[in-house]
Design a protein around this motif. Sequence first.
Motif, PDB file in Angstrom:
ATOM      1  N   GLU A 127       0.826  -1.210   0.000  1.00 16.88           N
ATOM      2  CA  GLU A 127       0.000   0.000   0.000  1.00 16.88           C
ATOM      3  C   GLU A 127       0.858   1.257   0.000  1.00 16.88           C
ATOM      4  N   GLY A 128       0.473   2.228  -0.821  1.00 11.54           N
ATOM      5  CA  GLY A 128       1.159   3.510  -0.833  1.00 11.54           C
ATOM      6  C   GLY A 128       2.381   3.574  -1.724  1.00 11.54           C
ATOM      7  N   THR A 129       2.729   2.445  -2.383  1.00 14.61           N
ATOM      8  CA  THR A 129       3.958   2.423  -3.193  1.00 14.61           C
ATOM      9  C   THR A 129       3.734   2.910  -4.621  1.00 14.61           C
ATOM     10  N   GLU A 130       2.504   3.303  -4.946  1.00 15.34           N
ATOM     11  CA  GLU A 130       2.249   3.852  -6.281  1.00 15.34           C
ATOM     12  C   GLU A 130       3.154   5.053  -6.567  1.00 15.34           C
ATOM     13  N   ILE A 131       3.511   5.772  -5.517  1.00 12.16           N
ATOM     14  CA  ILE A 131       4.352   6.961  -5.661  1.00 12.16           C
ATOM     15  C   ILE A 131       5.736   6.621  -6.208  1.00 12.16           C
ATOM     16  N   PHE A 132       6.170   5.364  -6.026  1.00 11.96           N
ATOM     17  CA  PHE A 132       7.476   4.932  -6.524  1.00 11.96           C
ATOM     18  C   PHE A 132       7.378   4.258  -7.893  1.00 11.96           C
ATOM     19  N   ALA A 190       5.674  -8.251  -4.690  1.00 12.95           N
ATOM     20  CA  ALA A 190       6.784  -9.166  -4.422  1.00 12.95           C
ATOM     21  C   ALA A 190       6.326 -10.605  -4.625  1.00 12.95           C
ATOM     22  N   GLU A 191       7.293 -11.455  -4.982  1.00 18.12           N
ATOM     23  CA  GLU A 191       6.995 -12.877  -5.168  1.00 18.12           C
ATOM     24  C   GLU A 191       8.266 -13.689  -4.954  1.00 18.12           C
ATOM     25  N   TRP A 192       8.147 -14.750  -4.154  1.00 21.19           N
ATOM     26  CA  TRP A 192       9.276 -15.656  -3.948  1.00 21.19           C
ATOM     27  C   TRP A 192       9.502 -16.465  -5.218  1.00 21.19           C
ATOM     28  N   ILE A 193      10.775 -16.566  -5.643  1.00 14.70           N
ATOM     29  CA  ILE A 193      11.150 -17.400  -6.785  1.00 14.70           C
ATOM     30  C   ILE A 193      11.683 -18.745  -6.311  1.00 14.70           C
ATOM     31  N   ILE A 251      10.884  -8.338  -7.132  1.00 16.98           N
ATOM     32  CA  ILE A 251      10.110  -7.125  -6.864  1.00 16.98           C
ATOM     33  C   ILE A 251       9.785  -6.455  -8.195  1.00 16.98           C
ATOM     34  N   ALA A 252       8.525  -6.110  -8.390  1.00 16.44           N
ATOM     35  CA  ALA A 252       8.124  -5.457  -9.633  1.00 16.44           C
ATOM     36  C   ALA A 252       7.156  -4.317  -9.345  1.00 16.44           C
ATOM     37  N   PRO A 253       7.392  -3.163 -10.018  1.00 14.28           N
ATOM     38  CA  PRO A 253       8.610  -2.790 -10.744  1.00 14.28           C
ATOM     39  C   PRO A 253       9.798  -2.730  -9.767  1.00 14.28           C
ATOM     40  N   PHE A 254      10.999  -2.936 -10.282  1.00 10.57           N
ATOM     41  CA  PHE A 254      12.166  -3.058  -9.404  1.00 10.57           C
ATOM     42  C   PHE A 254      12.537  -1.699  -8.814  1.00 10.57           C
ATOM     43  N   PRO A 255      12.596  -1.574  -7.471  1.00 13.03           N
ATOM     44  CA  PRO A 255      12.781  -0.251  -6.853  1.00 13.03           C
ATOM     45  C   PRO A 255      14.211   0.072  -6.423  1.00 13.03           C
ATOM     46  N   PHE A 256      15.141  -0.884  -6.614  1.00 15.08           N
ATOM     47  CA  PHE A 256      16.491  -0.686  -6.104  1.00 15.08           C
ATOM     48  C   PHE A 256      17.455  -0.270  -7.210  1.00 15.08           C
ATOM     49  N   GLU A 257      18.610   0.270  -6.797  1.00 18.64           N
ATOM     50  CA  GLU A 257      19.621   0.679  -7.757  1.00 18.64           C
ATOM     51  C   GLU A 257      20.099  -0.509  -8.588  1.00 18.64           C
ATOM     52  N   SER A 258      20.240  -1.667  -7.955  1.00 24.68           N
ATOM     53  CA  SER A 258      20.650  -2.892  -8.624  1.00 24.68           C
ATOM     54  C   SER A 258      20.181  -4.072  -7.781  1.00 24.68           C
ATOM     55  N   GLU A 259      20.263  -5.264  -8.341  1.00 20.41           N
ATOM     56  CA  GLU A 259      19.885  -6.441  -7.567  1.00 20.41           C
ATOM     57  C   GLU A 259      20.763  -6.518  -6.320  1.00 20.41           C
ATOM     58  N   GLN A 261      21.073 -17.912  13.265  1.00 25.59           N
ATOM     59  CA  GLN A 261      21.371 -18.356  11.914  1.00 25.59           C
ATOM     60  C   GLN A 261      21.038 -17.221  10.946  1.00 25.59           C
ATOM     61  N   ARG A 262      21.423 -17.380   9.680  1.00 27.17           N
ATOM     62  CA  ARG A 262      21.190 -16.342   8.668  1.00 27.17           C
ATOM     63  C   ARG A 262      20.331 -16.888   7.541  1.00 27.17           C
ATOM     64  N   GLN A 263      19.250 -16.195   7.255  1.00 30.73           N
ATOM     65  CA  GLN A 263      18.465 -16.458   6.056  1.00 30.73           C
ATOM     66  C   GLN A 263      19.001 -15.537   4.960  1.00 30.73           C
ATOM     67  N   GLU A 264      19.675 -16.132   3.976  1.00 29.86           N
ATOM     68  CA  GLU A 264      20.198 -15.335   2.875  1.00 29.86           C
ATOM     69  C   GLU A 264      19.057 -14.924   1.961  1.00 29.86           C
ATOM     70  N   LEU A 265      19.113 -13.703   1.477  1.00 28.57           N
ATOM     71  CA  LEU A 265      18.052 -13.152   0.642  1.00 28.57           C
ATOM     72  C   LEU A 265      18.653 -12.427  -0.554  1.00 28.57           C
ATOM     73  N   HIS A 266      18.036 -12.623  -1.704  1.00 26.12           N
ATOM     74  CA  HIS A 266      18.518 -12.020  -2.944  1.00 26.12           C
ATOM     75  C   HIS A 266      17.310 -11.406  -3.650  1.00 26.12           C
ATOM     76  N   PHE A 267      17.323 -10.102  -3.823  1.00 28.05           N
ATOM     77  CA  PHE A 267      16.183  -9.383  -4.411  1.00 28.05           C
ATOM     78  C   PHE A 267      16.499  -9.064  -5.867  1.00 28.05           C
ATOM     79  N   VAL A 268      15.639  -9.569  -6.757  1.00 31.56           N
ATOM     80  CA  VAL A 268      15.930  -9.527  -8.183  1.00 31.56           C
ATOM     81  C   VAL A 268      14.787  -8.865  -8.960  1.00 31.56           C
ATOM     82  N   ARG A 269      15.077  -8.555 -10.221  1.00 30.47           N
ATOM     83  CA  ARG A 269      14.071  -7.953 -11.109  1.00 30.47           C
ATOM     84  C   ARG A 269      13.063  -8.990 -11.574  1.00 30.47           C
TER      85      ARG A 269
END
Length: 254
Positions: free
Chosen positions: A183-188, A198-201, A208-216, A246-254
């Motif tokens: 909610e509220g992300t239309e501004i971006f 967002a969707e888990w691959i 993430i779509a549309p992709f909001p970061f500088e790079s993956e 422990q660490r849950q590794e996360l990778h955010f992609v286009r």
Amino acid sequence: MIIRTNPDEIILIRQHDHGFLAGEFAKNFRKDVFEDKTYLKECIDAIYEHDRGWIGLDKTPIWNDVKGVPYTFIDCPSSLRFVFYTLGLNEIENANPYGAILCSKHFISFPLNQEDKGMVNFYKQELDRQKQFLKTLTKERHAMFDKHYKLLKFCDELSLYACMNEPGVTKKEEINLFKEGFEGTEIFNTVTNKRLTAEWIDKEKIRIAPFPFESECKTHVRYKSIQKNRIEEIGIVKADAEAKFQRQELHFVR
């Protein structure tokens, strides 16, 4: 705490660790979105720290004997919640007054229960805190503040999405909270003016779509896995104390 339960284990994520993940999103967010860089660093710092009030509260899990799991950030008794919210906001304000106002606005964005005196008093207190600071901002700076607030909200919710869902979950099996986007992300997303989604691959990658970061970007969130039979044997306090992070590794992609 953020809790996920499986047949034999409980996954515990401290709120401040969830906050770190939110801050990682803010740090990597597209900088071209913010024409005015004033207070942007303070905004990002605040997103990292927004849940620091939970540090003391999450030090030891508190058992909810009705549900048979530790209390979560959703059902934590308000008599504790608002005391620690205030402590955290005061700590943030000492180092980052602008960031404290952002976090304050975030904490009173949830529906007000008029029958909860602790909540009512907290809301009044925070409205006063905000009023004193916001009256010093120009009209243009108020627009900037609103954009920073939406960034905080998105980063918080994307972190919750990553923490509350089982890694690799299908879209159909996701928690309902963010299935339709944030909610509220239309501004971006000025191209289509639709929410970010967002969707888990797989068990580490999230699209993430549309992709909001500088790079993956790659990051992580800390968690503990505690076996339910161990809790039955020695109790939640000792079981949590002996469990390793422990660490849950996360990778955010286009």
